[in-house]
Design a protein around this motif. Structure first.
Motif, PDB file in Angstrom:
ATOM      1  N   ASN A 146      25.478  48.631  27.573  1.00 21.39           N
ATOM      2  CA  ASN A 146      25.739  47.502  28.461  1.00 21.39           C
ATOM      3  C   ASN A 146      24.639  47.418  29.516  1.00 21.39           C
ATOM      4  OD1 ASN A 146      28.056  47.004  27.074  1.00 21.39           O
ATOM      5  ND2 ASN A 146      29.469  47.460  28.746  1.00 21.39           N
ATOM      6  N   ARG A 147      24.472  46.226  30.068  1.00 23.02           N
ATOM      7  CA  ARG A 147      23.460  46.010  31.112  1.00 23.02           C
ATOM      8  C   ARG A 147      24.162  45.489  32.361  1.00 23.02           C
ATOM      9  NH1 ARG A 147      17.962  42.375  30.514  1.00 23.02           N
ATOM     10  NH2 ARG A 147      17.011  42.954  32.491  1.00 23.02           N
ATOM     11  N   ALA A 148      24.617  46.401  33.204  1.00 23.16           N
ATOM     12  CA  ALA A 148      25.386  46.029  34.384  1.00 23.16           C
ATOM     13  C   ALA A 148      24.461  45.806  35.574  1.00 23.16           C
ATOM     14  CB  ALA A 148      26.395  47.125  34.714  1.00 23.16           C
ATOM     15  N   GLY A 164      30.635  32.857  32.162  1.00 25.43           N
ATOM     16  CA  GLY A 164      31.209  33.335  30.909  1.00 25.43           C
ATOM     17  C   GLY A 164      32.573  32.714  30.657  1.00 25.43           C
ATOM     18  N   PHE A 165      33.358  33.357  29.807  1.00 27.82           N
ATOM     19  CA  PHE A 165      34.675  32.834  29.449  1.00 27.82           C
ATOM     20  C   PHE A 165      35.699  33.193  30.511  1.00 27.82           C
ATOM     21  CE2 PHE A 165      32.498  33.285  25.360  1.00 27.82           C
ATOM     22  CZ  PHE A 165      32.748  32.047  24.794  1.00 27.82           C
ATOM     23  N   TYR A 166      36.656  32.269  30.727  1.00 27.73           N
ATOM     24  CA  TYR A 166      37.723  32.511  31.682  1.00 27.73           C
ATOM     25  C   TYR A 166      38.975  31.773  31.212  1.00 27.73           C
ATOM     26  CZ  TYR A 166      36.839  27.789  33.472  1.00 27.73           C
ATOM     27  OH  TYR A 166      36.691  26.434  33.585  1.00 27.73           O
ATOM     28  N   VAL A 167      40.122  32.161  31.758  1.00 27.49           N
ATOM     29  CA  VAL A 167      41.402  31.536  31.411  1.00 27.49           C
ATOM     30  C   VAL A 167      41.713  30.464  32.438  1.00 27.49           C
ATOM     31  CG1 VAL A 167      43.854  31.906  31.006  1.00 27.49           C
ATOM     32  CG2 VAL A 167      42.204  33.682  30.375  1.00 27.49           C
ATOM     33  N   GLU A 168      41.875  29.247  31.983  1.00 30.04           N
ATOM     34  CA  GLU A 168      42.138  28.117  32.862  1.00 30.04           C
ATOM     35  C   GLU A 168      43.559  28.193  33.419  1.00 30.04           C
ATOM     36  OE1 GLU A 168      41.122  23.412  32.578  1.00 30.04           O
ATOM     37  OE2 GLU A 168      42.463  24.223  31.040  1.00 30.04           O
ATOM     38  N   CYS A 169      43.702  27.903  34.713  1.00 30.95           N
ATOM     39  CA  CYS A 169      44.996  27.856  35.404  1.00 30.95           C
ATOM     40  C   CYS A 169      45.704  29.206  35.443  1.00 30.95           C
ATOM     41  CB  CYS A 169      45.924  26.816  34.762  1.00 30.95           C
ATOM     42  SG  CYS A 169      45.273  25.143  34.804  1.00 30.95           S
ATOM     43  N   LEU A 170      44.969  30.283  35.300  1.00 32.56           N
ATOM     44  CA  LEU A 170      45.568  31.612  35.401  1.00 32.56           C
ATOM     45  C   LEU A 170      45.829  31.925  36.864  1.00 32.56           C
ATOM     46  CD1 LEU A 170      46.345  34.263  33.888  1.00 32.56           C
ATOM     47  CD2 LEU A 170      44.034  35.068  34.375  1.00 32.56           C
ATOM     48  N   LYS A 171      47.038  32.359  37.176  1.00 25.31           N
ATOM     49  CA  LYS A 171      47.403  32.622  38.560  1.00 25.31           C
ATOM     50  C   LYS A 171      46.702  33.887  39.043  1.00 25.31           C
ATOM     51  CE  LYS A 171      51.563  31.752  39.834  1.00 25.31           C
ATOM     52  NZ  LYS A 171      53.042  31.821  40.028  1.00 25.31           N
ATOM     53  N   ALA A 172      46.021  33.788  40.179  1.00 31.29           N
ATOM     54  CA  ALA A 172      45.377  34.930  40.826  1.00 31.29           C
ATOM     55  C   ALA A 172      45.983  35.074  42.220  1.00 31.29           C
ATOM     56  CB  ALA A 172      43.871  34.730  40.916  1.00 31.29           C
ATOM     57  N   VAL A 173      46.702  36.157  42.459  1.00 31.66           N
ATOM     58  CA  VAL A 173      47.459  36.334  43.693  1.00 31.66           C
ATOM     59  C   VAL A 173      46.723  37.312  44.600  1.00 31.66           C
ATOM     60  CG1 VAL A 173      49.663  37.010  44.693  1.00 31.66           C
ATOM     61  CG2 VAL A 173      49.601  35.892  42.461  1.00 31.66           C
ATOM     62  N   MET A 227      16.086  49.032  26.999  1.00 29.27           N
ATOM     63  CA  MET A 227      16.781  48.048  27.822  1.00 29.27           C
ATOM     64  C   MET A 227      16.836  48.570  29.250  1.00 29.27           C
ATOM     65  SD  MET A 227      20.677  46.618  27.472  1.00 29.27           S
ATOM     66  CE  MET A 227      20.422  46.108  25.781  1.00 29.27           C
ATOM     67  N   PRO A 228      16.233  47.857  30.232  1.00 30.24           N
ATOM     68  CA  PRO A 228      16.256  48.332  31.624  1.00 30.24           C
ATOM     69  C   PRO A 228      17.673  48.319  32.173  1.00 30.24           C
ATOM     70  CG  PRO A 228      15.360  46.105  31.485  1.00 30.24           C
ATOM     71  CD  PRO A 228      15.495  46.588  30.092  1.00 30.24           C
ATOM     72  N   ASN A 229      17.988  49.326  33.017  1.00 27.40           N
ATOM     73  CA  ASN A 229      19.296  49.459  33.647  1.00 27.40           C
ATOM     74  C   ASN A 229      20.435  49.517  32.637  1.00 27.40           C
ATOM     75  OD1 ASN A 229      18.031  49.273  36.185  1.00 27.40           O
ATOM     76  ND2 ASN A 229      18.098  47.029  36.072  1.00 27.40           N
ATOM     77  N   ALA A 230      20.141  49.932  31.408  1.00 25.91           N
ATOM     78  CA  ALA A 230      21.170  49.990  30.374  1.00 25.91           C
ATOM     79  C   ALA A 230      22.018  51.244  30.542  1.00 25.91           C
ATOM     80  CB  ALA A 230      20.536  49.966  28.984  1.00 25.91           C
ATOM     81  N   ASP A 231      23.278  51.115  30.184  1.00 23.30           N
ATOM     82  CA  ASP A 231      24.204  52.228  30.315  1.00 23.30           C
ATOM     83  C   ASP A 231      25.152  52.190  29.132  1.00 23.30           C
ATOM     84  OD1 ASP A 231      25.507  54.404  31.322  1.00 23.30           O
ATOM     85  OD2 ASP A 231      26.759  53.253  32.710  1.00 23.30           O
ATOM     86  N   SER A 232      25.348  53.332  28.477  1.00 21.83           N
ATOM     87  CA  SER A 232      26.218  53.360  27.306  1.00 21.83           C
ATOM     88  C   SER A 232      27.684  53.365  27.715  1.00 21.83           C
ATOM     89  CB  SER A 232      25.926  54.603  26.451  1.00 21.83           C
ATOM     90  OG  SER A 232      26.207  55.781  27.191  1.00 21.83           O
ATOM     91  N   ILE A 233      28.531  52.895  26.812  1.00 20.48           N
ATOM     92  CA  ILE A 233      29.969  52.925  27.047  1.00 20.48           C
ATOM     93  C   ILE A 233      30.455  54.368  27.008  1.00 20.48           C
ATOM     94  CG2 ILE A 233      32.208  52.288  26.053  1.00 20.48           C
ATOM     95  CD1 ILE A 233      31.023  49.683  25.145  1.00 20.48           C
ATOM     96  N   GLY A 260      27.668  43.577  27.747  1.00 20.00           N
ATOM     97  CA  GLY A 260      27.351  42.636  28.811  1.00 20.00           C
ATOM     98  C   GLY A 260      27.239  43.307  30.167  1.00 20.00           C
ATOM     99  N   ASN A 261      27.603  42.554  31.198  1.00 17.74           N
ATOM    100  CA  ASN A 261      27.428  42.994  32.577  1.00 17.74           C
ATOM    101  C   ASN A 261      28.678  43.753  33.031  1.00 17.74           C
ATOM    102  OD1 ASN A 261      26.743  43.289  35.266  1.00 17.74           O
ATOM    103  ND2 ASN A 261      27.367  41.201  35.806  1.00 17.74           N
TER     104      ASN A 261
END
Length: 950
Positions: A355-357, A185-194, A1-7, A320-321
């Motif tokens: 992971n492939r970041a 990807g997945f995200y939380v709807e209406c989550l406050k980001a300050v 896997m190119p640019n792969a990096d283990s956890i 993932g990334n």
């Protein structure tokens, strides 16, 4: 896997907590370099070894400086402090973030293993979250310039029961926030980001999030160990000179406790909370397994990210990334061996995941760059056209340039507008938080207060309830601004009254209110003392902090955790000898057999309190009480029996059940589920659908040594329960007798036990009466029976049942015979007792009966003890002759018989020697006898050599 990096995987072991110190736990974890070993406490030769990227020894070899920071106690100390963990893990995360990568750090381990300490820290010991954020803003201050702009957005949420709740919002949305899937990807709807422009402002938000989490935890009677906490930082780097915008996301995750669930089997499918915890952690484990298999080349068709909310939101971090770091925290105590081993095995599986970041460059910024480059090309083209004189084409190009500039201004305006709106919202929210903080600090300097205590140290010390001068009410409902509002199981509308007067604070419980102070129920008005431990209702824990003049810099408030509260309750009851804070010399005198059951007992104390409160509020009047089974019981040889925690349950009909802690945990989860739904279903149908059962009340020991000398025994023995309290008095007799059952007189007594070898022995066990049976005193419709076992017979003898009589006449007798007394049997009589087990009978429960069909009998119809050997011998000879065990057993029985014969011959020889010695001494006094060895005497001596022995 190119640019792969283990956890990257790290493991950290913490010091003993207060409970483990009281229990005198042994350390089973050792570390050397990148290797971690855990030793099985039941088999010290069994060790499991694991290898990780980093191993942090934080168990001992440290000291606390004047600021309260834990540091190593010398140059040769192995202690890994918070700074060491940050330098290895936190700085690596920041390096990746500055380069434009996503980064994830999450902590895994059993409840109480040190996850929260590592992530958020405690007191002056800052955790990874604070240190990463503080270092990030330090870097921003150093690199900030007109050409380099940085923006940080902070979000904080928790996942509880598969629902996402925003911790920056005081209002908890029913059902939680929705998790959606977008382009990235997945995200939380209406989550406050300050938006945050300094670490101080971010720290205030972090405190607010933990405060909201702690408040919700108290109101729901939950703990943070039941929920996952996620801190999300979105970091944007606007590099105007390079026409570049890098966007990175930092996810800092504190996973729910990974300890064994309170019940097993179908429980996880039956109850919502256990199901939710199991679902998220189990799905996470399945994802890790699939990614591990994929990393080693196995063909994986599907990875189940979508099966839980947690794994959907962590998809970027796992395979993932993202540049991901995982830290597993473990307990060093031997009582947590299984959980520690499980956590290490779990962490080991992360090492092979790849992971492939990639560096994240904003699509909007690319568009801006492309527009600017296109305008530059168009402007160059216009210059060329002006030279050639093409007017129409020149106007077209200018129109395109104008459109691009309008689009550029719109994009930049939208970007700036968003920044301004975010800053305006943050300034408003920060001013409110700052005002609250300043007000609290001012009140803290002048007033006493109550501070919350939670199972998770992260949530302790967050909520302060200030006690203002005059009268303050405590309860669910506040009648004035001065009142303290508390929510939780067992909290009444008006629970207690506090009075602050003349530099003294007194507390008075209201009618029906349950309050414990330092483990003791509070019944009348009493003065509170600095650092008193208070439990309101069944599960709301607070520490009282006195007036400023009562406080001291030496106060170690953090040591008064929830474990301390529970241990205090336990020490006031069955474990009175386990006092907290005792010296090392005193700890040596603590019964080591109590330590394991003490751990179980203290863990169940709050659960039983909650069960009683739920039962009361639902109007069921079912009571639960913790007990220690076999606490004061002995076995037949006088040795201690294994102790375990049980729960005694009573209903309104005064029927009694005795549950194991596993059975109680199952029913408790059902009660919690019904209580949360405010269900009025019949709990008795759920809990007591099984028929009533007989209850073990106590036991009495009847020692058999008198029978070894053929002596009569008659006594009134106490039948005591597991706490050592008398339940009844049993009149019992042991009577040596003949084959017909006629008792033997005193003349049958023997002095030398060997006189009984090889002979037949008969005796009777008679249980004539019980006196003062408390079980029947409580309710006269009950009954009793007594059961006991003798020698190696696998049969329990039961007396007849007796109902409704406090002093029942049992008149029970059993005649026992052993046809050939052996030394083994004599040793049994000398060292063992018959254990009389007293059982309580209830209406509807079956009586216990002796299985006479399985009892071996002699020709006279008596119970035959010799069959203990004969049955074994017959079963052995019927087995395959090639069976080694059968042959050994047969040889052993043969040797025992030969040994008995030799003992008998030896006894006869001793008798003859004694007689002959006397005869020889008599003849020696009379002078020599001529011709003693004459011919005929020699022939006689040859025929009877024993006559020549001295």
């Amino acid at each position: 896997m190119p640019n792969a990096d283990s956890i990257k995987v790290a493991v950290r072991v913490r010091p003993f907590n207060q409970r483990e110190k009281v229990l005198q736990c042994k350390c089973i974890v050792s570390m050397l370099g990148s290797s971690t070993q855990v030793t099985d406490p039941k088999n010290l030769n069994s060790r499991k070894s694991f290898h990780f990227d980093h191993c942090y020894w934080s168990h001992d070899e440290y000291t606390e400086n004047e600021q309260g920071v834990h540091i190593s106690d010398g140059h040769h100390s192995r202690y890994a402090d918070q700074a060491k963990v940050f330098n290895d893990l936190g700085r690596n995360i920041l390096e990746n973030v500055w380069r434009g990568f996503n980064a994830t750090l999450f902590a895994y381990g059993q409840t109480g293993s040190g996850k929260s300490y590592t992530m958020t820290g405690y007191g002056q010991n800052k955790g990874l979250v604070s240190m990463i954020c503080e270092e990030l803003f330090r870097g921003i201050r150093e690199k900030q310039s007109p050409e380099r702009q940085f923006h940080v957005y902070f979000s904080m949420f928790e996942i509880y029961n598969e629902q996402v709740q925003d911790l920056l919002s005081k209002v908890r949305k029913p059902g939680g926030l929705r998790v959606r899937e977008g382009r990235k990807g997945f995200y939380v709807e209406c989550l406050k980001a300050v938006s945050c422009d300094s670490y101080e402002k971010l720290e205030a938000l972090l405190r607010e999030g933990i405060r909201n989490r702690s408040t919700a935890s108290t109101n729901m009677n939950a703990t943070s160990s039941r929920s996952h906490m996620v801190i999300n930082l979105r970091f944007k780097q606007v590099l105007t000179k390079e026409h570049c915008l890098k966007q990175s996301e930092i996810d800092l995750v504190d996973l729910a406790g990974s300890e064994k669930q309170r019940s097993s089997g179908s429980t996880s499918d039956r109850f919502n909370e256990a199901r939710a915890i199991n679902l998220s952690l189990t799905t996470l484990g399945n994802v890790i397994s699939a990614l591990s298999d994929k990393a080693v080349g196995k063909k994986i068709h599907h990875i189940s990210y979508r099966n839980s909310t947690l794994t959907r939101l962590l998809r970027t971090a796992l395979g993932g990334n993202s540049k991901t770091v995982m830290i597993a925290t473990v307990s060093p105590a031997h009582i947590n061996y299984e959980e520690t081993l499980s956590a290490l095995r779990y962490a080991e599986r992360y090492i092979v995941i790849m992971n492939r970041a990639v560096i994240n460059v904003s699509a909007t910024e690319r568009l801006l760059r492309d527009l600017k480059e296109e305008n530059s090309r168009l402007q160059a083209r216009i210059t060329d056209i002006e030279t050639a004189g093409a007017v129409e084409e020149r106007e077209t190009l200018r129109r395109l340039i104008l459109e691009n500039e309008i689009q550029l201004r719109e994009i930049q305006k939208s970007w700036q507008q968003k920044l301004e709106d975010a800053k305006r919202e943050w300034e408003q929210q920060y001013s409110t938080l700052a005002l609250v903080t300043v007000t609290e600090e001012e009140l803290k300097a002048t007033l006493p207060y109550l501070v919350n205590v939670s199972e998770d140290p992260q949530l302790s010390g967050v909520l302060r309830k200030f006690i203002k001068t005059g009268i303050t009410s405590v309860g669910r409902i506040a009648s004035s601004e001065e009142d303290i509002v508390m929510k939780g199981l067992g909290i009444l509308d008006k629970h207690a009254v506090l009075m602050n007067c003349d530099d003294k604070v007194t507390m008075e419980p209201q009618k029906g209110a349950r309050i414990l102070v330092n483990g003791v129920p509070l019944l009348t008005r009493s003065q509170l003392k600095h650092l008193d431990r208070i439990i309101f209702g069944s599960c709301v824990f607070y520490l009282y902090v006195g007036f400023p003049q009562e406080r001291s810099e030496k106060d170690k408030i953090h040591k008064y955790g929830k474990d301390f509260f529970l241990s205090e309750i336990a020490s006031d009851r069955e474990f009175a000898q386990l006092h907290l804070g005792v010296s090392d010399k005193q700890k040596e005198n603590i019964d080591p057999n109590l330590t394991r059951v003490f751990h179980d007992f203290t863990a169940l104390v709050p659960v039983v309190m909650q069960a009683n409160q739920i039962s009361q509020e639902l109007g069921k009047n079912i009571s639960f009480e913790l007990e220690i089974k076999h606490l004061a019981f002995m076995d037949a040889s006088g040795g201690e029996l294994d102790k375990e925690v049980i729960v005694r349950v009573r209903n309104t009909n005064n029927q009694v059940w005795v549950w194991s802690k596993e059975r109680f945990a199952e029913c408790m989860l059902l009660m919690e589920d019904m209580y949360k739904k405010d269900s009025q279903e019949n709990l008795q149908h759920d809990f007591f659908k099984d028929p009533v059962e007989n209850i073990h009340l106590g036991s009495a020991q009847v020692w058999l040594e008198s029978l070894a000398y053929c002596m009569r025994y008659e006594e009134q023995v106490d039948a005591s329960n597991s706490q050592g309290d008398e339940e009844a008095i049993v009149h019992v007799k042991l009577l040596p007798c003949n084959a017909d059952g006629v008792p033997l007189g005193e003349e049958a007594a023997v002095v030398d036990l060997e006189d009984l070898l090889g002979r037949r022995m008969d005796f009777q066990v008679q249980i004539s009466q019980c006196l003062g049976v408390k079980w029947i005193k409580e309710q006269n419709s009950r009954g009793i029976q007594i059961g006991f076992q003798i020698y190696e017979l696998p049969i329990v003898f039961y007396t007849n049942s007796s109902w409704g009589n406090i002093n029942p006449i049992l008149a029970y007798s059993v005649h026992v015979t052993i046809q050939h007394v052996t030394m083994d049997f004599l040793n049994y009589l000398k060292t063992h007792a018959i254990i009389l087990e007293l059982f309580g009978l209830q209406e509807g429960c079956p009586e216990m009966e002796t299985s006479y069909a399985d009892i071996p009998l002699s020709n006279e119809g008596t119970v035959l003890l010799d069959m203990c050997y004969q049955d074994s011998q017959q079963s052995c000879t019927s087995m395959d002759s090639g069976n080694d065990f059968s042959e050994l057993r047969e040889r052993l029985l043969h040797l025992e018989l030969e040994c008995d014969k030799l003992r008998e011959e030896n006894r006869v020889l001793k008798t003859e020697n004694f007689e002959m010695r006397g005869e020889m001494e008599e003849r020696a006094r009379q002078g020599p006898i001529p011709g003693r060895f004459s011919g005929q005497n020699k022939e006689s001596a040859k025929s009877n050599p024993r006559s020549c022995m001295l």
